[in-house]
Design an enzyme around this catalytic site. Sequence first.
Site, short mmCIF file in Angstrom:
data_model
loop_
_atom_site.label_atom_id
_atom_site.label_comp_id
_atom_site.label_asym_id
_atom_site.label_seq_id
_atom_site.Cartn_x
_atom_site.Cartn_y
_atom_site.Cartn_z
CD1 TRP A 128 -3.31 -0.76 0.75
CD2 TRP A 128 -1.97 -2.37 1.48
NE1 TRP A 128 -4.05 -1.91 0.79
CE2 TRP A 128 -3.26 -2.93 1.25
CE3 TRP A 128 -0.97 -3.22 1.95
CZ2 TRP A 128 -3.57 -4.27 1.46
CZ3 TRP A 128 -1.28 -4.57 2.16
CH2 TRP A 128 -2.56 -5.07 1.93
CB CYS B 62 -8.89 -4.80 -0.02
SG CYS B 62 -9.59 -3.27 -0.70
CG HIS C 137 -11.52 -4.08 3.57
ND1 HIS C 137 -10.36 -4.33 2.88
CD2 HIS C 137 -11.72 -5.16 4.37
CE1 HIS C 137 -9.86 -5.50 3.24
NE2 HIS C 137 -10.67 -6.02 4.14
CG ASP D 33 -10.76 -9.55 4.53
OD1 ASP D 33 -10.10 -9.58 3.49
OD2 ASP D 33 -10.99 -8.51 5.17
CG ASN E 267 -23.22 -2.16 13.74
OD1 ASN E 267 -23.44 -0.97 13.51
ND2 ASN E 267 -24.11 -2.94 14.33
CG ASP F 250 -21.12 2.95 18.09
OD1 ASP F 250 -21.63 2.79 16.95
OD2 ASP F 250 -21.77 2.81 19.14
CD GLU G 38 -25.44 2.23 11.64
OE1 GLU G 38 -25.66 2.41 12.85
OE2 GLU G 38 -24.34 1.90 11.18
CD GLU H 287 -26.76 0.01 15.21
OE1 GLU H 287 -25.54 0.18 15.06
OE2 GLU H 287 -27.48 0.76 15.90
CE1 TYR I 261 -8.46 0.59 0.08
CE2 TYR I 261 -6.37 1.26 -0.87
CZ TYR I 261 -7.23 0.27 -0.45
OH TYR I 261 -6.86 -1.05 -0.57
#
Length: 636
Positions: A224, A260, A319, A342, A382, A384, A431, A436, A505
């Site tokens: 990267w 990615c 990603h 992944d 998800n 925070d 959201e 959630e 990015y």
Amino acid sequence: MKIENHKNHHTDLYQDNICVIRRSQTFQMWITLSRPFNRHTDRLHLHLKTGPIPKVGKRTHVIVPLVEELNGNCWEAAVVEENDKRIKLSVNSPGTAVIGRYRLTVEITCPNGLAIYTFNPSDDIYMLFNPWSKDDSVFLHDEEERQEYVLNDVGRIYCGRVNQIEARTWNYGQFDSGILATCLYILENSKTLCSGWGDPVNMVRIISAMVNSNNECGVLVGKWSGDYKEGTNPTFWNGSVEILQQYYASKGSPVKYGQCWVFGGVTTTVLRCLGIPTRTVTNFNSAHDTDVSLTIDVYVDENMDFITNKNHDSIWNFHVWNDCWMARPDLPPGNGGWQAVDATPQETSNGIYCCGPAPLTAIRNGQVYLKYDCPFVFAEVNGDRILWQRNADGTYSKISIEQKVVGCNISTKAVGSDERNDITHMYKYAEGSEEERIAVETACSYGSKPDTYESPTAKDVTMKVVMEGEGPKLGSDAELIVKFINHSCENRNVSLNSQLAVMYYTGVHKGNCTHLQHITVLGSVFKPYLPSVLLPQPIGTPVVGQKMKVEISFINPLPEELKDVVLNVEGIGLLPVQRITYGDICSHGRVTITKDFTPTLTGAKKFVASLHCSQLTQVHGVADIYVEACSSNTQE
């Protein structure tokens, strides 16, 4: 028999002249003996062996008995036709059979003793997973989805940013000549026991680890830094075939370089080739949680300046990873279906750079205690973002929690079309909804900071950084708008700090542009809009075996000359990967390049092109080409 077997087993697209079948499904084979077969005195067994040291107890040496009638879902064979010295067998395999390359021998015990017939390597049997069989744990009930997630060899991968989503065509090429052999070569290089190659959970973990080179003998080197002179710029690849061909030809030397979307594209190729339903997925505003807190933590000092050595978490513009379809008998009921996998090397899993399979159902509900790697994936979609400020005594106080920051517009190619399908709802509830919030608090209770949500934080003044319109363009001014909302019943005085930084990015900090005292703004990383694409245009009637042309047009959008321009073109069933060195293109100059090629396969195909130079990357184009079959009346 190959043609009949391939049609029945949905393997007729593989371009190699080999026998490719799917487990848990009957296949046919002819055997020629030295004399006619006698059902009353001859006892026949098939021996199928795979791996370096086949063993019956490991299911890598299979002894297939001859039976009068097939029962299904087990190794068995029955004579269905006889023609002098030739007999035709119908053979069954179980839905748990080890996948891979099997060597075949036939043993016949007769009154005169034992006869062994050894087949040539060209008659080896290649066994794959079977999404068409209910007895296989990768069974996918919808035929349109099987066509898309197993048989489609061209797809779309999404990139850019949440308000500026870009799509690029990717040639998966899982049926190209030599690709199946390369996929099995990757498995062999993993040094894993082939006795475990029948379990898709184990299989996707192996492939996730092997697609990156952080583990021994992997396919792709991730980079990267921006310096790609020792290999290929990741933005230049148009598909997986060239990468896998290089890996195989170099006897397992890692290919340079990938990021990615390249890791995701290659993973889709390998898993679809082996028969596991797979899709490439893009998560916008994708978080990278480094300490298993399941939150994205930002640390500032008493003056609201960032504390560099503590800010390890990041949020990537986007990603790319994969979803794979399978049952999960190793988990509580309800966790089968799509699983996140992944191959981009970010964090280790059980000491190896791989990730998944993580059930989307578990991620959605915050059940991060289930395997594999659910905490990491949950934080990506998800988590925070929490701002922590250092106190005078060295402790830290939580001063704000930002929701709705990560996990936006999670996208994959739609079934049966080139449209974008938003699958965010599969990864998390809406959201801000009660479901959630319960999922977030449940997940964080298993993280490294379980007390993060112990007491509610009052919402007082909130802030949002936005950029209206199309977004920034190269060479033009950009205007950011900072919006404040006072949720209290009283007036509030606000002091701010603003810092403009250049970031990759991936969210990795590159350097500061400017710093204004008394203003701190946490906002998005914007990518300048580049109104420039390649425009391939076919010329002539596309017919198999007949030469045609494609014209590629490009306009330099920059007020400067582009140096050492190179194009990368390819198309499955149209032409193999070819690189065209063009040279320089003047400021705002228009160029047209004509390329000859001869289609080799019929049907809907895509011609893909990319352009690269030191000043521009991420310039792509695609043309849809429908190739007709050659008829005797067609003229050259």
